[in-house]
Design an enzyme around this catalytic site. Sequence first.
Site, short mmCIF file in Angstrom:
data_model
loop_
_atom_site.label_atom_id
_atom_site.label_comp_id
_atom_site.label_asym_id
_atom_site.label_seq_id
_atom_site.Cartn_x
_atom_site.Cartn_y
_atom_site.Cartn_z
N HIS A 62 -3.76 6.07 3.28
CA HIS A 62 -4.46 4.86 2.84
C HIS A 62 -3.82 3.60 3.43
CE1 HIS A 62 -5.70 1.78 -0.16
NE2 HIS A 62 -6.75 2.55 -0.37
N SER B 142 -11.22 -0.87 -0.98
CA SER B 142 -9.93 -0.85 -0.29
C SER B 142 -10.09 -1.13 1.19
CB SER B 142 -9.29 0.54 -0.40
OG SER B 142 -8.58 0.68 -1.58
N ASP C 89 0.84 -1.19 0.00
CA ASP C 89 0.00 0.00 0.00
C ASP C 89 0.88 1.25 0.00
OD1 ASP C 89 -2.25 1.83 0.74
OD2 ASP C 89 -3.31 -0.04 1.06
#
Length: 775
Positions: free
Chosen positions: A217, A550, A140
């Site tokens: 994220h 996600s 990520d």
Amino acid sequence: MAAAAAALLLLALLSASIPPPAVAAEAASAAPHKTYIVRVDRRFKPTIFPTHAHWYGASFLADPLHLLHVYDTVFHGFSALLSHERAADVARHPSVLAVFEDRRRFLYTTRSPQFIGLRNQQGLWSDSDYGSDVIVGVLDTGIWPERRSFSDLNLGPVPSRWKGSCETGASFGPSNCNKKLIGARSFSKGHDASASVGGPAINETVEFRSPRDADGHGTHTASTAAGRHAFQASMAGYASGIAKGVAPKARLAAYKVCWKGSGCLDSDILAGFDSAVADGVDVISVSIGGGDGVASPYYLDPIAVGSYGAVTRGVFVSTSAGNDGPTGMSVTNLAPWLMTVGAGTIDRTFPADVMLGDGRKLAGVSLYSGKPLDGKMFRLVYPGKAGGLAASLCMENSLDPKIVKGAIVICDRGSSPRVSKGQVVKDAGGVGMILANGISNGEGLVGDAHVLPACAVGADEGDAVKAYVSSSATSTATIVFRGTVVGIKPAPVVASFSGRGPNGLSPSVLKPDLIAPGVNILAAWTDAAGPTGLDSDARKTEFNILSGTSMACPHASGAAALLKSAHPSWSPAAIRSAMMTTASVDDNRFQPVTDESTGKASTPYDFGAGHLNLDRAMDPGLVYDLGKQDYVNFLCAIGYGPKTIQVITHEPVTCPAKKPAPENLNYPSFSVVFDGAMSGNLSKTFIRTATNVGPPSSVYRSQVQTGGRGLSVSVKPRKLVFTPGVSVQNYAVTVTADSGVLATDELGAAFGSLSWMDGKHVVRSPIVVSRIQPL
Ligand SMILES: *[C@@H]1O[C@H](CO)[C@@H](O)[C@H](O)[C@H]1NC(C)=O
Ligand SMILES: *[C@@H]1O[C@H](CO)[C@@H](O)[C@H](O)[C@H]1NC(C)=O
């Protein structure tokens, strides 16, 4: 996502399946050098070279400095900066299996910062030590290690088999790892090489050249999978409670392969897979995908290729289904060795009401946390009425401050991030925003931590507000924020944006596999970005709320870590099977799970096997197992030749003399595809193999459910008897469908299910029968 259009073009070009070895190249206008990924048959290495890196550098490249990553675990080969001519030469080398141009991918979040507590806390695990022996690798944007979610308090020593390391770089060093975050690496060579020939560069003003997360994220997904308990987790009072990951004791390793604002290069993603598997992770979580619903063939897809190498070494890989729903065939990450996770809602929301000057009240959703409007009425305007499309969408520089100043502004969803529209309204002097869904969003609402008082409303409410503005010269409104409400029914609901089937690459494999919570998910956040992720947002927050597939993917990754801990001998396919055959198809009203975009019952195209139910997955009774040869047979079945398959398997394969049927892949769901040209009653028979992982002496009986319209399913034998000596049993399923009925169905498909029951366990598989043409 401006660069997405370029990526889409590239994907479209590449998916014109050129059989390897070949160079998939752009048109003549392309830059002279590009980054390429080269797959090599490693057995060809001449003995004079001490390592493969020496060989690659000396034999394939004009300048060994052009060598980027060397891959040695999930497959063999390298990436390099090459001219098109050189790439073509390399492709002709007898040891080279394939040469692919590097491409850019994106994160599957809808960039909708919000906050909330996790779905049902799993009491079974919260106090146990399950998971402490399992390592979850997250590919990520890196990690913000100082968060409470990554504390190693009371955790035992790092598992001795761990071979990973804690990289030193910008604002990151060995002291940032601990017994919880046991490894962290970053991969940027592909990215930098691409920047050297004109691609977007890493901006070191806003990004760290290290595993440190500048975006948020990666911190969010890692803490969702395996964050520790963090008490009093909330932002500005929304969703206060305990935040924790699904597997709070599992160890984490961060592999930073995506860079703020510029996405993720295939060559770096592959390097991340290669390192993670070599380091010894048990589970890989990848909330990344091609985006735009364009699926490239498995051998051109780094997530499919990297994960094949991982899965065949016993490493479970969980991926996101993509955010391009509710359009059909929008699901991505389609390889049958991956777990593909769609998103569902949770039973918590953040209601807000729009009060109109005519006394009407319309329900919406908001995570705004600043100063409220205190019931004061403001002028209500819809800039799209006079200002055209850009103004209706509140795009940058589209709003006339003379009209907007001091008003609550109606903006349509789409084309720009929801939170950016709020910033545009604020910059133009607006006091508030009503964000209206379009038809394609249906009534699916996602809350955002907007920079001004704002409220998201469904398409119907949006139309009502616009009609009111049109009908009244003095329209006014205000927004009332109502905080957090739990116990929402129905839940879960399939999120509108969640990627839908059918599978555009291999329709005989149902995707997504299941859904997991992916709307309004509270998890840890970076200090390097505000909750909206906008440059102008200087707010800092320990936790943030995001929505997207996600966010759903790491729920399945954490669940896999717990299953692996409880059942160390289970293969990745067995773990996936346990999650799928125990998934719930009913919501908290005990009625079929519905679809946010239609309000109607969901189909397996929307939610696969159903909603993840971790308690039941621990004890599934039976599993459908799969291994290397099954995947090879499947690739033969869908028409790949041995050379193409070798690009994925990186070892020579032979296809069976009689071409296998793709439906015979021992998958935990059934997707039966008939030729669209055939008519009359269509029939197919296929085989499944069930492995008993419950009590050794068990008797299971089959139960079939069909929608009743032109579909019949029969099972032979109807009883499976397992004994201490016999833990594996085969059965045959025959599906018969009336082509006339399939042709008249809206989706061109019929749905059903097959369950095996022993009185305690229910082992359920969805059945989809369709007439779409194989692609
Ligand atoms: C890097 O980011 C900063 C802050 O957003 C910005 O001012 C600058 O222009 C960026 N530099 C480049 C080369 O894009
Ligand atoms: C298909 O089978 C059903 C039930 O056996 C029968 O009623 C129907 O007429 C058949 N349809 C065709 C087109 O053969």
